[in-house]
Design a protein around this motif. Structure first.
Motif, PDB file in Angstrom:
ATOM      1  N   GLY A  10       0.843  -1.201   0.000  1.00 57.79           N
ATOM      2  CA  GLY A  10       0.000   0.000   0.000  1.00 57.79           C
ATOM      3  C   GLY A  10       0.874   1.246   0.000  1.00 57.79           C
ATOM      4  N   LEU A  11       0.825   1.991  -1.099  1.00 63.35           N
ATOM      5  CA  LEU A  11       1.707   3.168  -1.259  1.00 63.35           C
ATOM      6  C   LEU A  11       0.882   4.418  -1.540  1.00 63.35           C
ATOM      7  N   GLY A  12      -0.223   4.567  -0.805  1.00 64.60           N
ATOM      8  CA  GLY A  12      -1.064   5.760  -0.988  1.00 64.60           C
ATOM      9  C   GLY A  12      -0.505   6.921  -0.182  1.00 64.60           C
ATOM     10  N   ARG A  13      -1.384   7.594   0.573  1.00 65.71           N
ATOM     11  CA  ARG A  13      -0.923   8.739   1.382  1.00 65.71           C
ATOM     12  C   ARG A  13       0.052   8.318   2.472  1.00 65.71           C
ATOM     13  N   TRP A  14      -0.183   7.154   3.091  1.00 60.79           N
ATOM     14  CA  TRP A  14       0.524   6.798   4.317  1.00 60.79           C
ATOM     15  C   TRP A  14       1.689   5.836   4.112  1.00 60.79           C
ATOM     16  N   VAL A  33       8.033  -3.441  -2.318  1.00 60.48           N
ATOM     17  CA  VAL A  33       6.767  -2.735  -2.058  1.00 60.48           C
ATOM     18  C   VAL A  33       5.715  -3.297  -3.011  1.00 60.48           C
ATOM     19  N   VAL A  34       4.436  -3.132  -2.597  1.00 66.61           N
ATOM     20  CA  VAL A  34       3.326  -3.644  -3.412  1.00 66.61           C
ATOM     21  C   VAL A  34       2.250  -2.572  -3.536  1.00 66.61           C
ATOM     22  N   ASP A  35       1.816  -2.329  -4.754  1.00 62.33           N
ATOM     23  CA  ASP A  35       0.624  -1.491  -4.967  1.00 62.33           C
ATOM     24  C   ASP A  35       0.178  -1.686  -6.408  1.00 62.33           C
ATOM     25  N   PRO A  36      -1.131  -1.848  -6.633  1.00 63.23           N
ATOM     26  CA  PRO A  36      -1.593  -1.996  -8.021  1.00 63.23           C
ATOM     27  C   PRO A  36      -1.409  -0.709  -8.832  1.00 63.23           C
ATOM     28  N   ASP A  37      -1.232   0.412  -8.150  1.00 60.95           N
ATOM     29  CA  ASP A  37      -1.108   1.703  -8.820  1.00 60.95           C
ATOM     30  C   ASP A  37       0.340   1.910  -9.305  1.00 60.95           C
ATOM     31  N   ALA A  72      -0.392  -1.012   4.664  1.00 55.76           N
ATOM     32  CA  ALA A  72      -0.949   0.352   4.694  1.00 55.76           C
ATOM     33  C   ALA A  72      -1.923   0.525   3.540  1.00 55.76           C
ATOM     34  N   THR A  73      -2.865  -0.397   3.477  1.00 56.49           N
ATOM     35  CA  THR A  73      -3.902  -0.364   2.444  1.00 56.49           C
ATOM     36  C   THR A  73      -5.228   0.023   3.110  1.00 56.49           C
ATOM     37  N   PRO A  74      -6.301   0.263   2.333  1.00 49.48           N
ATOM     38  CA  PRO A  74      -7.582   0.589   2.961  1.00 49.48           C
ATOM     39  C   PRO A  74      -8.016  -0.511   3.940  1.00 49.48           C
ATOM     40  N   THR A  75      -8.747  -0.092   4.980  1.00 46.06           N
ATOM     41  CA  THR A  75      -9.094  -1.005   6.076  1.00 46.06           C
ATOM     42  C   THR A  75      -9.805  -2.271   5.591  1.00 46.06           C
ATOM     43  N   ASP A  76     -10.683  -2.144   4.578  1.00 43.42           N
ATOM     44  CA  ASP A  76     -11.443  -3.331   4.165  1.00 43.42           C
ATOM     45  C   ASP A  76     -10.581  -4.368   3.452  1.00 43.42           C
ATOM     46  N   CYS A  94       0.261  -3.929  10.895  1.00 41.70           N
ATOM     47  CA  CYS A  94      -0.906  -3.533  10.105  1.00 41.70           C
ATOM     48  C   CYS A  94      -1.397  -2.173  10.575  1.00 41.70           C
ATOM     49  N   GLU A  95      -1.708  -1.321   9.633  1.00 37.07           N
ATOM     50  CA  GLU A  95      -2.266  -0.016  10.005  1.00 37.07           C
ATOM     51  C   GLU A  95      -3.585  -0.171  10.768  1.00 37.07           C
ATOM     52  N   LYS A  96      -3.897   0.831  11.540  1.00 33.71           N
ATOM     53  CA  LYS A  96      -5.160   0.827  12.289  1.00 33.71           C
ATOM     54  C   LYS A  96      -6.320   1.145  11.341  1.00 33.71           C
ATOM     55  N   TRP A 167     -14.351   4.776  12.490  1.00 31.24           N
ATOM     56  CA  TRP A 167     -13.342   3.730  12.280  1.00 31.24           C
ATOM     57  C   TRP A 167     -12.008   4.354  11.866  1.00 31.24           C
ATOM     58  N   ASP A 168     -12.085   5.401  11.048  1.00 29.66           N
ATOM     59  CA  ASP A 168     -10.857   6.022  10.556  1.00 29.66           C
ATOM     60  C   ASP A 168     -10.152   6.829  11.645  1.00 29.66           C
ATOM     61  N   LEU A 169     -10.898   7.669  12.358  1.00 26.15           N
ATOM     62  CA  LEU A 169     -10.266   8.647  13.255  1.00 26.15           C
ATOM     63  C   LEU A 169     -10.374   8.272  14.738  1.00 26.15           C
TER      64      LEU A 169
HETATM   65  N1  LIG Z   1      -1.607   5.873  11.759  1.00 30.04           N
HETATM   66  C1  LIG Z   1      -2.018   6.961  11.122  1.00 30.04           C
HETATM   67  O1  LIG Z   1      -1.931   8.076  11.645  1.00 30.04           O
HETATM   68  C2  LIG Z   1      -2.596   6.805   9.749  1.00 30.04           C
HETATM   69  C3  LIG Z   1      -2.645   7.903   8.890  1.00 30.04           C
HETATM   70  C4  LIG Z   1      -3.165   7.697   7.611  1.00 30.04           C
HETATM   71  C5  LIG Z   1      -3.622   6.445   7.236  1.00 30.04           C
HETATM   72  N2  LIG Z   1      -3.573   5.422   8.107  1.00 30.04           N
HETATM   73  C6  LIG Z   1      -4.059   4.088   7.748  1.00 30.04           C
HETATM   74  O2  LIG Z   1      -3.281   3.589   6.650  1.00 30.04           O
HETATM   75  C7  LIG Z   1      -4.094   2.841   5.762  1.00 30.04           C
HETATM   76  C8  LIG Z   1      -3.962   3.444   4.364  1.00 30.04           C
HETATM   77  O3  LIG Z   1      -4.400   4.790   4.404  1.00 30.04           O
HETATM   78  P1  LIG Z   1      -4.016   5.811   3.215  1.00 30.04           P
HETATM   79  O4  LIG Z   1      -4.494   7.143   3.680  1.00 30.04           O
HETATM   80  O5  LIG Z   1      -2.617   5.661   2.799  1.00 30.04           O
HETATM   81  O6  LIG Z   1      -4.995   5.271   2.064  1.00 30.04           O
HETATM   82  P2  LIG Z   1      -4.898   5.570   0.501  1.00 30.04           P
HETATM   83  O7  LIG Z   1      -6.245   5.281  -0.044  1.00 30.04           O
HETATM   84  O8  LIG Z   1      -4.271   6.906   0.262  1.00 30.04           O
HETATM   85  O9  LIG Z   1      -3.848   4.488  -0.038  1.00 30.04           O
HETATM   86  C9  LIG Z   1      -4.096   3.117  -0.063  1.00 30.04           C
HETATM   87  C10 LIG Z   1      -3.163   2.468  -1.095  1.00 30.04           C
HETATM   88  O10 LIG Z   1      -3.330   1.060  -1.020  1.00 30.04           O
HETATM   89  C11 LIG Z   1      -3.336   0.537  -2.346  1.00 30.04           C
HETATM   90  N3  LIG Z   1      -4.056  -0.732  -2.334  1.00 30.04           N
HETATM   91  C12 LIG Z   1      -5.385  -0.967  -2.284  1.00 30.04           C
HETATM   92  N4  LIG Z   1      -5.634  -2.289  -2.254  1.00 30.04           N
HETATM   93  C13 LIG Z   1      -4.419  -2.912  -2.280  1.00 30.04           C
HETATM   94  C14 LIG Z   1      -4.010  -4.271  -2.279  1.00 30.04           C
HETATM   95  N5  LIG Z   1      -4.915  -5.262  -2.225  1.00 30.04           N
HETATM   96  N6  LIG Z   1      -2.684  -4.541  -2.309  1.00 30.04           N
HETATM   97  C15 LIG Z   1      -1.765  -3.544  -2.366  1.00 30.04           C
HETATM   98  N7  LIG Z   1      -2.098  -2.239  -2.378  1.00 30.04           N
HETATM   99  C16 LIG Z   1      -3.411  -1.926  -2.333  1.00 30.04           C
HETATM  100  C17 LIG Z   1      -4.014   1.619  -3.174  1.00 30.04           C
HETATM  101  O11 LIG Z   1      -3.697   1.504  -4.552  1.00 30.04           O
HETATM  102  C18 LIG Z   1      -3.460   2.885  -2.536  1.00 30.04           C
HETATM  103  O12 LIG Z   1      -2.266   3.295  -3.175  1.00 30.04           O
HETATM  104  C19 LIG Z   1      -5.514   2.876   6.348  1.00 30.04           C
HETATM  105  O13 LIG Z   1      -5.708   1.725   7.116  1.00 30.04           O
HETATM  106  C20 LIG Z   1      -5.497   4.096   7.258  1.00 30.04           C
HETATM  107  O14 LIG Z   1      -6.399   3.981   8.340  1.00 30.04           O
HETATM  108  C21 LIG Z   1      -3.042   5.573   9.341  1.00 30.04           C
END
Ligand SMILES: NC(=O)c1ccc[n+]([C@@H]2O[C@H](COP(=O)([O-])OP(=O)(O)OC[C@H]3O[C@@H](n4cnc5c(N)ncnc54)[C@H](O)[C@@H]3O)[C@@H](O)[C@H]2O)c1
Length: 344
Positions: A10-14, A33-37, A72-76, A94-96, A167-169
Motif C-alpha cells: 500500500g503506497l497511498g498517502r501513508w 513494495v506492493v501497490d496496483p497503482d 498500509a492499504t484501505p481497512t477493508d 498492520c495499520e489501524k 473507524w478512521d479517526l
Molecule cells: N496511523 C495513522 O496516523 C494513519 C494515517 C493515515 C492512514 N492510516 C491508515 O493507513 C491505511 C492506508 O491509508 P491511506 O491514507 O494511505 O490510504 P490511501 O487510499 O491513500 O492508499 C491506499 C493504497 O493502497 C493501495 N491498495 C489498495 N488495495 C491494495 C491491495 N490489495 N494490495 C496492495 N495495495 C493496495 C491503493 O492503490 C493505494 O495506493 C488505512 O488503514 C489508514 O487507516 C493511518
C-alpha cells in the motif's frame, strides 16, 4: 543477526511514510513494495532503486523472501492481506484499525499467536511523546482520580469510503483512552450523520462508558473547517490538555480543581470551591512517532517479543475493533447506549 527484510503493501498517502522510516533503520531493509497503482510504485522506485516493485501481493509472495509485511492499504483489505502474510510465516505491522469486523480481528490475533509471529497494529499515537507524557502522568496519579477524557479529532478530509469517520479517526482516541485508563469501555453511545457519501458517516460523536464512572467523549469529523487534534483529561486534582498542533508544546498541566468544603449551616452538604493554581508547559521532546513505532516493531520481531500487553499488540487492536462495532450498533439505534462485546 541478519537484517529484517521488510515489504510495504500500500503506497497511498501513508505507506510511503512507512517506507521512509523503515529504510532509515540500520537493523532492517525494505526489500519490496506492493501497490496496483503504477505511479505509486514508480515514485518509490525512483527514491529507492534497490527496492523490488510488485503490483500484487501474490506476485510478492511468489517472488520475494521477506521476514515482515507492513500493511498500509484501505481497512477493508487488511484482513486478507494480513492473513496471507501470517500464513506465509511473516511478522506483520498492520495499520489501524486492524480490520473492519471483530470476528476477523480476533481470527488474526489467534493466527499470529499460533504461528509465533508478531502482529502489531499501527496505533501510532502511543509512540507520540505528548501522549506518552499523558500516560506517565496518569500512571503517577498526577491528576488524581480520572473523571473524564474528551477528544476532538477533526479536519477537512481525507475522506474514505470503506469505513466511516469513527473507524478512521476515533480508532486512535479509543486506543489512547484504553491505554490511559488501563481499562476497556463497557458500553458506548454514538450519533453521527452521513452528508457526503451514503451511508458512510462523516461526523460522529461518541460517548464511552468505562468502569468506575469514567466517561470518554470523542468528536471525530473529516467535514470540519479546522484541523484539531486535542484531548482533555479532567482529574480530581489536576486537568491536563494535549494539543498536537499547539505552538508552545502539546501538553499543558492545569493545576486547577474543585474542592468540597463542608457547609456547616446545612449539615451533610458541601460547598464547591474552585482552586486556581499554575499552568505548566513541560518540555516535550519532538520526535516522529512513526519512526519510534517502526523501531519498536523491528525490535519486537528480532527479540521474538510476543507480549499481549505490548504497545499496539494484536489483542489491543482487536479490542478497539470491538468498540468500533459497538459504535456502529449504537449509530444504527440513534445513539442508544449499547453494551460492547469483546471477542478473543
Ligand atoms: N496511523 C495513522 O496516523 C494513519 C494515517 C493515515 C492512514 N492510516 C491508515 O493507513 C491505511 C492506508 O491509508 P491511506 O491514507 O494511505 O490510504 P490511501 O487510499 O491513500 O492508499 C491506499 C493504497 O493502497 C493501495 N491498495 C489498495 N488495495 C491494495 C491491495 N490489495 N494490495 C496492495 N495495495 C493496495 C491503493 O492503490 C493505494 O495506493 C488505512 O488503514 C489508514 O487507516 C493511518
Amino acid at each position: 543477526m541478519a537484517n529484517l527484510r521488510i515489504a510495504v503493501v500500500g503506497l497511498g498517502r501513508w505507506g510511503p511514510n512507512h517506507v521512509r522510516n523503515f529504510a532509515s533503520l540500520a537493523e532492517c531493509e525494505v526489500v519490496a513494495v506492493v501497490d496496483p497503482d503504477q505511479q505509486a510504485r514508480e515514485k518509490i522506485g525512483n527514491l529507492y532503486p534497490a527496492v523490488a516493485l510488485h503490483d500484487s501481493l501474490e506476485s510478492l509472495l511468489s517472488e520475494e523472501t521477506c521476514d515482515a509485511l507492513v500493511v498500509a492499504t484501505p481497512t477493508d483489505t487488511h484482513f486478507s492481506i494480513v492473513k496471507a502474510g501470517l500464513n506465509a510465516g511473516m511478522h506483520v505491522l498492520c495499520e489501524k484499525p486492524l480490520t473492519n469486523r471483530s470476528e476477523s480481528a480476533w481470527e488474526l490475533q489467534k493466527l499470529a499467536e499460533e504461528n509465533g509471529v508478531v502482529l502489531m497494529v499501527g496505533h501510532v499515537f502511543l509512540f507520540n511523546s505528548g501522549i506518552n507524557y499523558l500516560c506517565n502522568a496518569v500512571r503517577e496519579q498526577a491528576a488524581g482520580q480520572i473523571y473524564c477524557l474528551n477528544a476532538t479529532r477533526t479536519n477537512l478530509g481525507p475522506f474514505r469510503s470503506d469505513v466511516n469517520a469513527a473507524w478512521d479517526l476515533a480508532s486512535h482516541d479509543i486506543y489512547i483512552f484504553n491505554q490511559l485508563l488501563g481499562a476497556r469501555p463497557v458500553s458506548v453511545s454514538a450519533v453521527g450523520e452521513s452528508y457526503l457519501r451514503q451511508p458512510v458517516e462523516d461526523i460522529v460523536f461518541i460517548t464511552l462508558f468505562y468502569p468506575d464512572r469514567v466517561m470518554g467523549h470523542i468528536h471525530v469529523s473529516w467535514l470540519d473547517p479546522k484541523k484539531v487534534r486535542q484531548i482533555t483529561l479532567v482529574g480530581e486534582k489536576k486537568m491536563i490538555t494535549w494539543d498536537e498542533l499547539a505552538n508552545l508544546g502539546p501538553i499543558t498541566v492545569h493545576d486547577r480543581s474543585v474542592q468540597k468544603e463542608p457547609a456547616y449551616e446545612t449539615f451533610g452538604e458541601f460547598q464547591l470551591l474552585t482552586r486556581e493554581g499554575d499552568l505548566m508547559l513541560p518540555r516535550i521532546p519532538a520526535s516522529e512517532p512513526l519512526g519510534a513505532q517502526a523501531r519498536a516493531f523491528v525490535d519486537r520481531c528480532r527479540d521474538g517479543e510476543l507480549s499481549l500487553e505490548a504497545r499496539g499488540s494484536a489483542r489491543q487492536g482487536a479490542e478497539v475493533v470491538d468498540v468500533l462495532e459497538g459504535v456502529d450498533r449504537s449509530l444504527q439505534q440513534d445513539g442508544a447506549a449499547v453494551e460492547i462485546h469483546y471477542g478473543g
